[in-house]
Scaffold this active site. Structure first.
Site, PDB file in Angstrom:
ATOM      1  N   HIS A   1      36.909  85.268  11.686  1.00 22.99           N
ATOM      2  CA  HIS A   1      38.120  86.324  12.073  1.00 22.99           C
ATOM      3  C   HIS A   1      39.005  85.617  12.969  1.00 22.99           C
ATOM      4  O   HIS A   1      39.072  84.756  13.380  1.00 22.99           O
ATOM      5  CB  HIS A   1      37.340  87.290  12.741  1.00 22.99           C
TER       6      HIS A   1
ATOM      7  N   ASN B   1      32.829  83.702  12.621  1.00 23.46           N
ATOM      8  CA  ASN B   1      32.858  84.301  11.164  1.00 23.46           C
ATOM      9  C   ASN B   1      34.074  84.101  10.684  1.00 23.46           C
ATOM     10  O   ASN B   1      34.329  84.460   9.610  1.00 23.46           O
ATOM     11  CB  ASN B   1      32.201  85.664  11.262  1.00 23.46           C
TER      12      ASN B   1
ATOM     13  N   ASP C   1      43.866  91.718  20.943  1.00 26.21           N
ATOM     14  CA  ASP C   1      42.921  92.539  20.517  1.00 26.21           C
ATOM     15  C   ASP C   1      42.128  93.083  21.994  1.00 26.21           C
ATOM     16  O   ASP C   1      42.690  92.649  22.784  1.00 26.21           O
ATOM     17  CB  ASP C   1      41.750  92.081  19.614  1.00 26.21           C
TER      18      ASP C   1
ATOM     19  N   GLU D   1      38.202  91.166  11.009  1.00 26.10           N
ATOM     20  CA  GLU D   1      36.749  90.449  10.451  1.00 26.10           C
ATOM     21  C   GLU D   1      36.932  90.375   9.139  1.00 26.10           C
ATOM     22  O   GLU D   1      37.791  90.689   8.430  1.00 26.10           O
ATOM     23  CB  GLU D   1      35.555  91.667  10.852  1.00 26.10           C
TER      24      GLU D   1
HETATM   25  P1  PGA Z   1      35.923  82.104  20.931  1.00 23.12           P
HETATM   26  O1  PGA Z   1      36.704  83.079  20.321  1.00 23.12           O
HETATM   27  O2  PGA Z   1      37.078  81.470  21.537  1.00 23.12           O
HETATM   28  O3  PGA Z   1      35.128  82.833  22.315  1.00 23.12           O
HETATM   29  O4  PGA Z   1      34.818  81.172  20.356  1.00 23.12           O
HETATM   30  C1  PGA Z   1      37.435  82.676  19.141  1.00 23.12           C
HETATM   31  C2  PGA Z   1      38.036  84.318  18.589  1.00 23.12           C
HETATM   32  O5  PGA Z   1      37.090  85.184  18.349  1.00 23.12           O
HETATM   33  O6  PGA Z   1      38.944  84.289  18.336  1.00 23.12           O
END
Ligand code: PGA
Length: 238
Positions: free
Chosen positions: A136, A134, A68, A141
């Site tokens: 995702h 959350n 992404d 999302e």
């Molecule tokens: P993070 O993000 O490693 O910063 O917790 C994980 C993600 O959003 O895939």
């Protein structure tokens, strides 16, 4: 430890990066010129630091793709492109990580172009992913369908809150590979670390399969490996 087709590798927090790297090497060993999806964020930093410490290089001919990127017409600092420049400099991993351009004038066309490049090399052999606060996966999302494709997506407040704190206001949209591209990978490696992930990791691995928690779709993947530290696993009973 295995739960159905989920292999869970538990790591002491200080071993997380080393064990994530050993697991990734094992998974990549099954492929010639592997096509690899790679995540950004706090979690994979330990993996990339372990690569740097051990002078790990991806197998010859590996094709590396980010999963992404933010849409960011003006700012490069804080983008995933900047992240990979910092943590996976080309000189050390022997392959450049391809990303959609954060500053593309037409992000929809850009993410289509990016996804076509992944499809042209046969899709992911190994998709390495994190899990958002959350639930995702990449920028899929909550509400994303299991067969969602590459697209521009509006970021939730939770995801915007994960962005580098100096980026104000945080970006509103991102470009992501879809759940479809991740589910089509031969192997998925899910990384999670820290106590803040224990509840969402438990929901993803043992809760209902639901688009409220896109990571729960990974329960349906035939070859899911989870590397998590003991803190992230503390809420998970398999
Ligand atoms: P993070 O993000 O490693 O910063 O917790 C994980 C993600 O959003 O895939």
């Amino acid at each position: 430890m295995t739960n159905g087709s989920i292999a869970v590798v538990s790591a002491a927090p200080e071993q997380f990066g080393t064990i994530a790297l050993a697991t990734l090497r094992d998974l990549l060993g099954g492929f010639d010129e592997p096509v690899v999806g790679l995540p950004t964020g706090r979690t994979p930093v330990a993996l990339y630091e372990a690569m740097a410490r051990r002078q790990y290089t991806f197998p010859p001919g590996a094709r590396l793709f980010a999963i992404d990127e933010y849409c960011s017409p003006t700012r490069r600092e804080g983008t995933n492109a900047a992240f990979f420049d910092r943590f996976l400099p080309r000189a050390s991993c022997h392959a450049a990580v391809a990303l959609p351009r954060a500053d593309a004038a037409d992000p929809h066309a850009e993410v289509r172009r990016f996804c076509a490049a992944i499809a042209d090399v046969g899709g992911f052999d190994v998709a390495v992913v994190g899990i958002g606060d959350n639930g995702h996966v990449a920028f899929n999302e909550p509400g994303s369908a299991i067969d969602s494709g590459c697209r521009v997506i509006e970021l939730t407040a939770s995801t915007r809150a994960q962005v580098d704190a100096t980026w104000t206001p945080p970006p509103e949209t991102g470009m992501t590979v879809g759940m479809a591209q991740i589910m089509a990978a031969d192997q998925v490696l899910l990384l999670a670390s820290g106590p803040a992930k224990s509840e969402i990791l438990s929901a993803a691995l043992t809760g209902p399969v639901t688009d409220h928690v896109p990571a729960s779709f990974l329960q349906l993947h035939p070859h899911l490996t989870v590397v998590a530290d003991a803190l992230a696993l503390s809420g998970v009973s398999l």
